[in-house]
Design a protein around this motif. Structure first.
Motif, PDB file in Angstrom:
ATOM      1  N   LEU A  88       0.825  -1.214   0.000  1.00 28.63           N
ATOM      2  CA  LEU A  88       0.000   0.000   0.000  1.00 28.63           C
ATOM      3  C   LEU A  88       0.857   1.261   0.000  1.00 28.63           C
ATOM      4  CD1 LEU A  88      -2.850  -1.073   2.441  1.00 28.63           C
ATOM      5  CD2 LEU A  88      -2.948  -0.904  -0.047  1.00 28.63           C
ATOM      6  N   GLN A  89       2.115   1.133   0.416  1.00 30.46           N
ATOM      7  CA  GLN A  89       3.068   2.257   0.392  1.00 30.46           C
ATOM      8  C   GLN A  89       2.470   3.526   0.973  1.00 30.46           C
ATOM      9  OE1 GLN A  89       4.453   2.675  -3.643  1.00 30.46           O
ATOM     10  NE2 GLN A  89       5.034   0.528  -3.780  1.00 30.46           N
ATOM     11  N   SER A  90       1.927   3.393   2.172  1.00 33.77           N
ATOM     12  CA  SER A  90       1.220   4.513   2.767  1.00 33.77           C
ATOM     13  C   SER A  90       1.646   4.723   4.207  1.00 33.77           C
ATOM     14  CB  SER A  90      -0.284   4.245   2.743  1.00 33.77           C
ATOM     15  OG  SER A  90      -0.708   4.018   1.437  1.00 33.77           O
ATOM     16  N   ARG A  91       1.226   5.852   4.731  1.00 35.34           N
ATOM     17  CA  ARG A  91       1.474   6.158   6.126  1.00 35.34           C
ATOM     18  C   ARG A  91       0.724   5.156   7.000  1.00 35.34           C
ATOM     19  NH1 ARG A  91       3.353  10.637   8.707  1.00 35.34           N
ATOM     20  NH2 ARG A  91       2.339  11.192  10.676  1.00 35.34           N
ATOM     21  N   VAL A  92       1.389   4.709   8.063  1.00 32.22           N
ATOM     22  CA  VAL A  92       0.842   3.671   8.935  1.00 32.22           C
ATOM     23  C   VAL A  92       0.656   4.237  10.341  1.00 32.22           C
ATOM     24  CG1 VAL A  92       1.381   1.449  10.026  1.00 32.22           C
ATOM     25  CG2 VAL A  92       1.952   1.817   7.610  1.00 32.22           C
ATOM     26  N   THR A  93      -0.481   3.922  10.955  1.00 30.97           N
ATOM     27  CA  THR A  93      -0.704   4.248  12.359  1.00 30.97           C
ATOM     28  C   THR A  93      -0.761   2.939  13.135  1.00 30.97           C
ATOM     29  OG1 THR A  93      -1.958   6.252  11.833  1.00 30.97           O
ATOM     30  CG2 THR A  93      -2.285   5.310  14.027  1.00 30.97           C
ATOM     31  N   VAL A  94       0.013   2.853  14.211  1.00 31.79           N
ATOM     32  CA  VAL A  94       0.021   1.634  15.025  1.00 31.79           C
ATOM     33  C   VAL A  94      -0.763   1.876  16.303  1.00 31.79           C
ATOM     34  CG1 VAL A  94       1.436  -0.136  16.125  1.00 31.79           C
ATOM     35  CG2 VAL A  94       2.357   1.168  14.188  1.00 31.79           C
ATOM     36  N   LEU A  95      -1.786   1.059  16.499  1.00 33.19           N
ATOM     37  CA  LEU A  95      -2.558   1.110  17.740  1.00 33.19           C
ATOM     38  C   LEU A  95      -2.130  -0.042  18.627  1.00 33.19           C
ATOM     39  CD1 LEU A  95      -6.382   1.706  17.084  1.00 33.19           C
ATOM     40  CD2 LEU A  95      -4.859   3.146  18.422  1.00 33.19           C
ATOM     41  N   ASN A  96      -2.116   0.197  19.929  1.00 31.38           N
ATOM     42  CA  ASN A  96      -1.868  -0.880  20.872  1.00 31.38           C
ATOM     43  C   ASN A  96      -2.578  -0.555  22.175  1.00 31.38           C
ATOM     44  OD1 ASN A  96      -0.558  -3.321  21.803  1.00 31.38           O
ATOM     45  ND2 ASN A  96       0.690  -1.971  23.109  1.00 31.38           N
ATOM     46  N   ALA A  97      -3.376  -1.505  22.645  1.00 35.42           N
ATOM     47  CA  ALA A  97      -4.131  -1.317  23.883  1.00 35.42           C
ATOM     48  C   ALA A  97      -4.863   0.030  23.890  1.00 35.42           C
ATOM     49  CB  ALA A  97      -3.200  -1.439  25.100  1.00 35.42           C
ATOM     50  N   GLY A  98      -5.472   0.369  22.768  1.00 38.35           N
ATOM     51  CA  GLY A  98      -6.307   1.565  22.689  1.00 38.35           C
ATOM     52  C   GLY A  98      -5.567   2.858  22.454  1.00 38.35           C
ATOM     53  N   LYS A  99      -4.231   2.787  22.385  1.00 35.88           N
ATOM     54  CA  LYS A  99      -3.459   4.024  22.213  1.00 35.88           C
ATOM     55  C   LYS A  99      -2.630   4.001  20.944  1.00 35.88           C
ATOM     56  CE  LYS A  99      -3.397   5.087  26.987  1.00 35.88           C
ATOM     57  NZ  LYS A  99      -2.965   5.875  28.049  1.00 35.88           N
ATOM     58  N   ILE A 100      -2.403   5.192  20.406  1.00 36.95           N
ATOM     59  CA  ILE A 100      -1.528   5.288  19.236  1.00 36.95           C
ATOM     60  C   ILE A 100      -0.082   5.199  19.697  1.00 36.95           C
ATOM     61  CG2 ILE A 100      -0.734   6.779  17.376  1.00 36.95           C
ATOM     62  CD1 ILE A 100      -3.587   7.792  17.082  1.00 36.95           C
ATOM     63  N   LEU A 101       0.576   4.177  19.145  1.00 35.89           N
ATOM     64  CA  LEU A 101       1.938   3.880  19.572  1.00 35.89           C
ATOM     65  C   LEU A 101       2.943   4.566  18.658  1.00 35.89           C
ATOM     66  CD1 LEU A 101       2.875   2.034  21.838  1.00 35.89           C
ATOM     67  CD2 LEU A 101       3.046   0.172  20.184  1.00 35.89           C
ATOM     68  N   ALA A 102       2.634   4.623  17.392  1.00 38.58           N
ATOM     69  CA  ALA A 102       3.566   5.194  16.418  1.00 38.58           C
ATOM     70  C   ALA A 102       2.812   5.534  15.150  1.00 38.58           C
ATOM     71  CB  ALA A 102       4.680   4.192  16.107  1.00 38.58           C
ATOM     72  N   GLU A 103       3.401   6.440  14.370  1.00 44.20           N
ATOM     73  CA  GLU A 103       2.816   6.832  13.094  1.00 44.20           C
ATOM     74  C   GLU A 103       3.954   7.188  12.151  1.00 44.20           C
ATOM     75  OE1 GLU A 103      -1.504   8.493  13.425  1.00 44.20           O
ATOM     76  OE2 GLU A 103      -0.181  10.184  13.005  1.00 44.20           O
ATOM     77  N   GLY A 104       3.878   6.710  10.923  1.00 38.91           N
ATOM     78  CA  GLY A 104       4.925   7.015   9.953  1.00 38.91           C
ATOM     79  C   GLY A 104       4.950   5.981   8.854  1.00 38.91           C
ATOM     80  N   SER A 105       6.044   5.920   8.125  1.00 41.12           N
ATOM     81  CA  SER A 105       6.162   4.907   7.084  1.00 41.12           C
ATOM     82  C   SER A 105       6.220   3.530   7.733  1.00 41.12           C
ATOM     83  CB  SER A 105       7.438   5.131   6.266  1.00 41.12           C
ATOM     84  OG  SER A 105       8.570   4.841   7.075  1.00 41.12           O
ATOM     85  N   LEU A 106       5.904   2.475   6.967  1.00 38.18           N
ATOM     86  CA  LEU A 106       5.950   1.122   7.511  1.00 38.18           C
ATOM     87  C   LEU A 106       7.350   0.809   8.032  1.00 38.18           C
ATOM     88  CD1 LEU A 106       4.590  -1.595   8.027  1.00 38.18           C
ATOM     89  CD2 LEU A 106       5.251  -2.276   5.702  1.00 38.18           C
ATOM     90  N   GLU A 107       8.368   1.202   7.279  1.00 40.23           N
ATOM     91  CA  GLU A 107       9.755   0.948   7.693  1.00 40.23           C
ATOM     92  C   GLU A 107      10.038   1.616   9.034  1.00 40.23           C
ATOM     93  OE1 GLU A 107       8.811   2.123   4.682  1.00 40.23           O
ATOM     94  OE2 GLU A 107       8.993   0.150   3.717  1.00 40.23           O
ATOM     95  N   ALA A 108       9.602   2.873   9.175  1.00 42.95           N
ATOM     96  CA  ALA A 108       9.877   3.621  10.407  1.00 42.95           C
ATOM     97  C   ALA A 108       9.166   2.984  11.600  1.00 42.95           C
ATOM     98  CB  ALA A 108       9.447   5.078  10.241  1.00 42.95           C
ATOM     99  N   VAL A 109       7.897   2.617  11.436  1.00 43.34           N
ATOM    100  CA  VAL A 109       7.186   2.079  12.601  1.00 43.34           C
ATOM    101  C   VAL A 109       7.686   0.677  12.933  1.00 43.34           C
ATOM    102  CG1 VAL A 109       5.121   3.504  12.217  1.00 43.34           C
ATOM    103  CG2 VAL A 109       5.159   1.156  11.374  1.00 43.34           C
ATOM    104  N   GLN A 110       8.103  -0.084  11.915  1.00 46.41           N
ATOM    105  CA  GLN A 110       8.619  -1.428  12.196  1.00 46.41           C
ATOM    106  C   GLN A 110       9.953  -1.368  12.939  1.00 46.41           C
ATOM    107  OE1 GLN A 110       8.424  -3.385   8.307  1.00 46.41           O
ATOM    108  NE2 GLN A 110       6.823  -4.740   9.095  1.00 46.41           N
ATOM    109  N   ALA A 111      10.670  -0.251  12.749  1.00 44.31           N
ATOM    110  CA  ALA A 111      11.958  -0.102  13.421  1.00 44.31           C
ATOM    111  C   ALA A 111      11.790   0.448  14.836  1.00 44.31           C
ATOM    112  CB  ALA A 111      12.863   0.822  12.602  1.00 44.31           C
ATOM    113  N   ASP A 112      10.580   0.881  15.177  1.00 43.09           N
ATOM    114  CA  ASP A 112      10.338   1.498  16.481  1.00 43.09           C
ATOM    115  C   ASP A 112      10.317   0.428  17.575  1.00 43.09           C
ATOM    116  OD1 ASP A 112       9.045   2.624  18.773  1.00 43.09           O
ATOM    117  OD2 ASP A 112       8.217   4.203  17.480  1.00 43.09           O
ATOM    118  N   PRO A 113      11.178   0.564  18.586  1.00 43.97           N
ATOM    119  CA  PRO A 113      11.263  -0.463  19.640  1.00 43.97           C
ATOM    120  C   PRO A 113       9.925  -0.683  20.364  1.00 43.97           C
ATOM    121  CG  PRO A 113      13.033   1.155  19.878  1.00 43.97           C
ATOM    122  CD  PRO A 113      12.135   1.658  18.788  1.00 43.97           C
TER     123      PRO A 113
END
Ligand SMILES: Nc1ncnc2c1ncn2[C@@H]1O[C@H](COP(=O)(O)OP(=O)(O)OP(=O)(O)O)[C@@H](O)[C@H]1O
Ligand SMILES: [Mg+2]
Length: 251
Positions: free
Chosen positions: A213-238
């Motif tokens: 999809l090559q799009s901006r990604v928002t990561v939710l976890n336990a009801g909260k936004i954990l990270a937002e950015g490219s897939l590569e950036a969020v996958q690299a987020d600890p």
């Protein structure tokens, strides 16, 4: 941070079920014409976020603004009329009807009724339906009963039905679930194609699909936004790695 040009704005939204906090989002926004992907482990609150945008679920507090209108207290039908369309994981097409007839039923209510009274859709609606079917690779199957379609073709029909309904903001829950590789690739192309003229929010678990999809990604976890950015950036987020740890299905 709130960006007032976002077509979808979810601000300070809290959703609780019997005291359990399913969603707690200071700000979530989608730009006009954007294709955004929502990922996160099971139970993260992804579907709940779509539910508050579409008006299916009322937040305990906070504000939902769509296309510059505050819709927080609007009924789901009014939000749908504003142009918010929803596609659920299980396709809701009518098996006994043809592909074309399913599209006719999805026409905006008034035109659908006029079409029903006249016995058929207007010439303009017909052209539009056929053009949309072409776009989702179902033109040759217009007269085919929907029950003959593959799982992927049903997903595309449902997306086309959303488009003919006049929806401008599409909320699409797990469109790639159960698709073959070819179908997955075509679905990703279709959703990317829709962006621009439409604003699209896609929930998805399949990382190969998300990558396409090559799009901006928002990561939710336990009801909260954990990270937002490219897939590569969020996958690299600890913090994202931590959230997915031990969850093989979504690794
Ligand atoms: N109607 C409801 N009543 C009670 N609890 C609910 C309700 N809807 C959702 N929940 C809970 O809220 C949390 C978030 O659920 P949600 O369905 O939004 O997660 P999700 O990210 O879409 O998960 P999945 O990937 O499994 O679809 C979960 O703990 C779920 O059990
Ligand atoms: Mg869900």
């Amino acid at each position: 941070m709130s960006d007032r040009s976002d077509i979808v704005q979810v601000t300070d939204v809290v959703v609780e079920f019997d005291g359990f906090r399913a969603l707690d989002v200071p700000y979530f926004g989608i730009d006009r014409g954007e294709l955004r992907v929502l990922i996160g482990p099971n139970g993260a609150g992804k579907t709940t976020l779509c539910d508050v945008i579409s008006g299916k679920t009322r937040p305990k507090s906070g504000r939902i603004v769509i296309d510059d209108r505050e819709v927080t207290d609007w009924p789901e039908t009014a939000i749908a009329r504003l142009g918010v369309g929803r596609k659920f994981q299980t396709p809701s097409v009518f098996d006994g009807l043809s592909v074309y007839e399913n599209m006719e039923l999805a026409l905006p209510a008034q035109r659908g009724l006029r079409g029903a009274l006249a016995g058929r859709a207007s010439w303009r609606d017909e052209r539009r339906i056929l053009a949309l079917l072409e776009r989702v690779h179902l033109r040759a199957l217009a007269r085919t009963p929907a029950r003959m379609l593959s799982h992927g073709q049903r997903q595309w029909l449902e997306i086309a039905m959303l488009m003919v309904s006049g929806a401008r903001i599409l909320l699409v829950d797990e469109p790639a679930a159960g698709l073959t590789d070819d179908e997955t690739r075509l679905t990703a192309e279709l959703l990317r194609d829709l962006a621009g003229a439409h604003t699209v929010l896609v929930i998805e678990h399949d990382m190969e699909f998300v990558r396409r999809l090559q799009s901006r990604v928002t990561v939710l976890n336990a009801g909260k936004i954990l990270a937002e950015g490219s897939l590569e950036a969020v996958q690299a987020d600890p913090r994202v790695r931590e959230a997915y740890l031990g969850r093989g299905k979504h690794g």
